[in-house]
Design a protein around this motif. Structure first.
Motif, PDB file in Angstrom:
ATOM      1  N   ALA A  47       0.846  -1.118   0.033  1.00 53.94           N
ATOM      2  CA  ALA A  47      -0.217  -0.075   0.124  1.00 53.94           C
ATOM      3  C   ALA A  47       0.897   1.280  -0.019  1.00 53.94           C
ATOM      4  O   ALA A  47       0.471   2.219  -0.708  1.00 53.94           O
ATOM      5  CB  ALA A  47      -0.899  -0.032   1.202  1.00 53.94           C
ATOM      6  N   GLU A  48       1.781   0.973   0.963  1.00 53.26           N
ATOM      7  CA  GLU A  48       2.765   2.419   0.880  1.00 53.26           C
ATOM      8  C   GLU A  48       3.572   2.504  -0.609  1.00 53.26           C
ATOM      9  O   GLU A  48       3.817   3.698  -0.908  1.00 53.26           O
ATOM     10  CB  GLU A  48       3.825   2.143   2.049  1.00 53.26           C
ATOM     11  N   LEU A  49       3.966   1.692  -1.131  1.00 48.95           N
ATOM     12  CA  LEU A  49       4.371   1.614  -2.562  1.00 48.95           C
ATOM     13  C   LEU A  49       3.569   2.328  -3.558  1.00 48.95           C
ATOM     14  O   LEU A  49       4.022   3.132  -4.382  1.00 48.95           O
ATOM     15  CB  LEU A  49       5.271   0.423  -3.051  1.00 48.95           C
ATOM     16  N   ARG A  50       2.441   1.625  -3.627  1.00 45.15           N
ATOM     17  CA  ARG A  50       1.478   2.138  -4.406  1.00 45.15           C
ATOM     18  C   ARG A  50       1.069   3.755  -4.168  1.00 45.15           C
ATOM     19  O   ARG A  50       0.967   4.636  -5.115  1.00 45.15           O
ATOM     20  CB  ARG A  50       0.174   1.447  -4.297  1.00 45.15           C
ATOM     21  N   ALA A  51       0.930   4.106  -2.967  1.00 42.14           N
ATOM     22  CA  ALA A  51       0.882   5.430  -2.755  1.00 42.14           C
ATOM     23  C   ALA A  51       2.168   6.404  -3.070  1.00 42.14           C
ATOM     24  O   ALA A  51       1.776   7.375  -3.624  1.00 42.14           O
ATOM     25  CB  ALA A  51       0.584   5.664  -1.247  1.00 42.14           C
ATOM     26  N   PHE A  52       3.314   5.877  -2.971  1.00 43.95           N
ATOM     27  CA  PHE A  52       4.443   6.405  -3.389  1.00 43.95           C
ATOM     28  C   PHE A  52       4.428   6.626  -4.896  1.00 43.95           C
ATOM     29  O   PHE A  52       4.957   7.721  -5.526  1.00 43.95           O
ATOM     30  CB  PHE A  52       5.679   5.695  -3.099  1.00 43.95           C
ATOM     31  N   ARG A  53       3.876   5.805  -5.685  1.00 43.24           N
ATOM     32  CA  ARG A  53       4.047   5.863  -7.063  1.00 43.24           C
ATOM     33  C   ARG A  53       3.128   6.799  -7.722  1.00 43.24           C
ATOM     34  O   ARG A  53       3.274   7.509  -8.910  1.00 43.24           O
ATOM     35  CB  ARG A  53       3.564   4.349  -7.733  1.00 43.24           C
ATOM     36  N   LYS A  54       1.948   7.200  -7.010  1.00 38.83           N
ATOM     37  CA  LYS A  54       0.919   7.929  -7.602  1.00 38.83           C
ATOM     38  C   LYS A  54       1.501   9.394  -7.842  1.00 38.83           C
ATOM     39  O   LYS A  54       2.131  10.172  -6.968  1.00 38.83           O
ATOM     40  CB  LYS A  54      -0.283   8.268  -6.316  1.00 38.83           C
ATOM     41  N   GLY A  55       1.220   9.926  -8.933  1.00 38.20           N
ATOM     42  CA  GLY A  55       1.837  11.121  -9.700  1.00 38.20           C
ATOM     43  C   GLY A  55       3.193  11.183  -9.881  1.00 38.20           C
ATOM     44  O   GLY A  55       3.823  12.226 -10.599  1.00 38.20           O
ATOM     45  N   ARG A  56       3.830   9.907 -10.040  1.00 38.64           N
ATOM     46  CA  ARG A  56       5.234   9.614 -10.644  1.00 38.64           C
ATOM     47  C   ARG A  56       5.420   9.150 -11.731  1.00 38.64           C
ATOM     48  O   ARG A  56       4.820   7.899 -12.012  1.00 38.64           O
ATOM     49  CB  ARG A  56       6.182   9.058  -9.319  1.00 38.64           C
ATOM     50  N   ARG A  57       5.732   9.570 -12.738  1.00 39.95           N
ATOM     51  CA  ARG A  57       5.954   9.243 -14.210  1.00 39.95           C
ATOM     52  C   ARG A  57       7.321   9.418 -14.701  1.00 39.95           C
ATOM     53  O   ARG A  57       8.051  10.284 -14.148  1.00 39.95           O
ATOM     54  CB  ARG A  57       4.935   9.807 -15.065  1.00 39.95           C
ATOM     55  N   LEU A  58       7.757   8.495 -15.585  1.00 41.99           N
ATOM     56  CA  LEU A  58       9.027   8.545 -16.264  1.00 41.99           C
ATOM     57  C   LEU A  58       9.103   9.729 -17.287  1.00 41.99           C
ATOM     58  O   LEU A  58      10.109  10.004 -17.810  1.00 41.99           O
ATOM     59  CB  LEU A  58       9.529   7.212 -16.966  1.00 41.99           C
ATOM     60  N   SER A  59       8.048  10.534 -17.642  1.00 42.11           N
ATOM     61  CA  SER A  59       8.069  11.572 -18.466  1.00 42.11           C
ATOM     62  C   SER A  59       8.726  11.205 -19.861  1.00 42.11           C
ATOM     63  O   SER A  59       9.833  12.020 -19.946  1.00 42.11           O
ATOM     64  CB  SER A  59       8.699  12.847 -17.699  1.00 42.11           C
ATOM     65  N   GLY A  60       8.157  10.594 -20.703  1.00 38.38           N
ATOM     66  CA  GLY A  60       8.949  10.056 -21.931  1.00 38.38           C
ATOM     67  C   GLY A  60      10.230   9.106 -21.966  1.00 38.38           C
ATOM     68  O   GLY A  60      10.512   8.851 -23.153  1.00 38.38           O
ATOM     69  N   THR A  61      10.634   9.016 -20.893  1.00 34.99           N
ATOM     70  CA  THR A  61      11.805   7.992 -20.959  1.00 34.99           C
ATOM     71  C   THR A  61      11.136   6.535 -21.038  1.00 34.99           C
ATOM     72  O   THR A  61      10.116   6.197 -20.439  1.00 34.99           O
ATOM     73  CB  THR A  61      12.620   8.075 -19.655  1.00 34.99           C
ATOM     74  N   THR A  62      11.805   5.848 -21.788  1.00 33.08           N
ATOM     75  CA  THR A  62      11.538   4.491 -22.181  1.00 33.08           C
ATOM     76  C   THR A  62      12.105   3.610 -21.343  1.00 33.08           C
ATOM     77  O   THR A  62      13.151   3.824 -20.814  1.00 33.08           O
ATOM     78  CB  THR A  62      11.563   4.132 -23.612  1.00 33.08           C
ATOM     79  N   THR A  63      11.437   2.221 -21.253  1.00 27.96           N
ATOM     80  CA  THR A  63      12.326   1.162 -20.464  1.00 27.96           C
ATOM     81  C   THR A  63      13.613   0.828 -21.235  1.00 27.96           C
ATOM     82  O   THR A  63      14.577   0.733 -20.315  1.00 27.96           O
ATOM     83  CB  THR A  63      11.545   0.055 -20.581  1.00 27.96           C
ATOM     84  N   ARG A  64      13.825   0.848 -22.517  1.00 30.32           N
ATOM     85  CA  ARG A  64      14.997   0.603 -22.968  1.00 30.32           C
ATOM     86  C   ARG A  64      16.012   1.687 -22.775  1.00 30.32           C
ATOM     87  O   ARG A  64      17.210   1.220 -22.660  1.00 30.32           O
ATOM     88  CB  ARG A  64      14.549   0.379 -24.756  1.00 30.32           C
ATOM     89  N   GLU A  65      15.697   2.998 -22.667  1.00 31.78           N
ATOM     90  CA  GLU A  65      16.633   3.962 -22.345  1.00 31.78           C
ATOM     91  C   GLU A  65      17.190   3.758 -21.063  1.00 31.78           C
ATOM     92  O   GLU A  65      18.588   3.859 -20.569  1.00 31.78           O
ATOM     93  CB  GLU A  65      16.135   5.219 -22.374  1.00 31.78           C
ATOM     94  N   LEU A  66      16.347   3.327 -20.139  1.00 33.07           N
ATOM     95  CA  LEU A  66      16.735   3.151 -18.752  1.00 33.07           C
ATOM     96  C   LEU A  66      17.726   1.871 -18.554  1.00 33.07           C
ATOM     97  O   LEU A  66      18.510   1.974 -17.872  1.00 33.07           O
ATOM     98  CB  LEU A  66      15.410   2.810 -17.644  1.00 33.07           C
ATOM     99  N   ILE A  67      17.249   1.005 -19.426  1.00 30.29           N
ATOM    100  CA  ILE A  67      18.332  -0.260 -19.494  1.00 30.29           C
ATOM    101  C   ILE A  67      19.677   0.069 -20.073  1.00 30.29           C
ATOM    102  O   ILE A  67      20.579  -0.251 -19.307  1.00 30.29           O
ATOM    103  CB  ILE A  67      17.543  -1.516 -20.438  1.00 30.29           C
ATOM    104  N   GLU A  68      19.735   0.872 -21.079  1.00 30.31           N
ATOM    105  CA  GLU A  68      21.027   1.081 -21.734  1.00 30.31           C
ATOM    106  C   GLU A  68      21.731   2.010 -20.664  1.00 30.31           C
ATOM    107  O   GLU A  68      22.913   2.033 -20.469  1.00 30.31           O
ATOM    108  CB  GLU A  68      20.736   2.035 -22.823  1.00 30.31           C
ATOM    109  N   GLU A  69      20.956   2.907 -19.739  1.00 28.43           N
ATOM    110  CA  GLU A  69      21.669   3.734 -18.797  1.00 28.43           C
ATOM    111  C   GLU A  69      22.269   3.087 -17.818  1.00 28.43           C
ATOM    112  O   GLU A  69      23.373   3.244 -17.310  1.00 28.43           O
ATOM    113  CB  GLU A  69      20.656   4.794 -18.430  1.00 28.43           C
ATOM    114  N   GLY A  70      21.455   1.991 -17.407  1.00 28.34           N
ATOM    115  CA  GLY A  70      22.042   1.183 -16.433  1.00 28.34           C
ATOM    116  C   GLY A  70      23.316   0.289 -16.807  1.00 28.34           C
ATOM    117  O   GLY A  70      24.082  -0.006 -15.973  1.00 28.34           O
ATOM    118  N   ARG A  71      23.500   0.111 -18.173  1.00 25.11           N
ATOM    119  CA  ARG A  71      24.559  -0.681 -18.684  1.00 25.11           C
ATOM    120  C   ARG A  71      25.859   0.121 -18.761  1.00 25.11           C
ATOM    121  O   ARG A  71      26.868  -0.345 -18.851  1.00 25.11           O
ATOM    122  CB  ARG A  71      24.108  -1.390 -20.017  1.00 25.11           C
ATOM    123  N   SER A  72      25.619   1.356 -18.890  1.00 26.80           N
ATOM    124  CA  SER A  72      26.786   2.323 -18.946  1.00 26.80           C
ATOM    125  C   SER A  72      27.602   2.758 -17.843  1.00 26.80           C
ATOM    126  O   SER A  72      27.018   2.422 -16.765  1.00 26.80           O
ATOM    127  CB  SER A  72      26.445   3.300 -19.732  1.00 26.80           C
TER     128      SER A  72
END
Length: 72
Positions: A47-72
Motif C-alpha cells: 500500500a505504501e509503495l502504491r501511494a508513493f507511485r501516484k503522480g510519479r511518471r518517467l516523463s517520456g523515458t522508455t524502458t529501453r533507455e533506462l536499461i541502456e543507462e544502467g549498462r553504461s
C-alpha cells in the motif's frame, strides 16, 4: 562432526554476549547476534509503495533507455 561442535560452541559464546573470536589469542573475527527487526505486514508495504507511485511518471523515458543507462 568436530566442526559442528566448534560452531555450536561459537554460537553459544555469541549468545552469552561475546563478539570477538580469536585464533591462538589473536583476534580474527567479530561474530555478533542478528539485531531484531520489526516486521510489517506485506499488505501495508505494498500500500505504501502504491501511494508513493501516484503522480510519479518517467516523463517520456522508455524502458529501453533506462536499461541502456544502467549498462553504461
Amino acid at each position: 562432526m568436530r566442526h559442528l561442535q566448534s560452531s555450536l560452541v561459537l554460537l553459544a559464546r555469541v549468545r552469552q554476549g561475546e563478539r570477538i573470536i580469536t585464533f591462538h589469542g589473536t583476534p580474527v573475527a567479530i561474530l555478533a547476534p542478528v539485531e531484531e527487526t520489526s516486521t510489517r505486514p506485506y499488505t501495508e508495504v505494498i500500500a505504501e509503495l502504491r501511494a508513493f507511485r501516484k503522480g510519479r511518471r518517467l516523463s517520456g523515458t522508455t524502458t529501453r533507455e533506462l536499461i541502456e543507462e544502467g549498462r553504461s
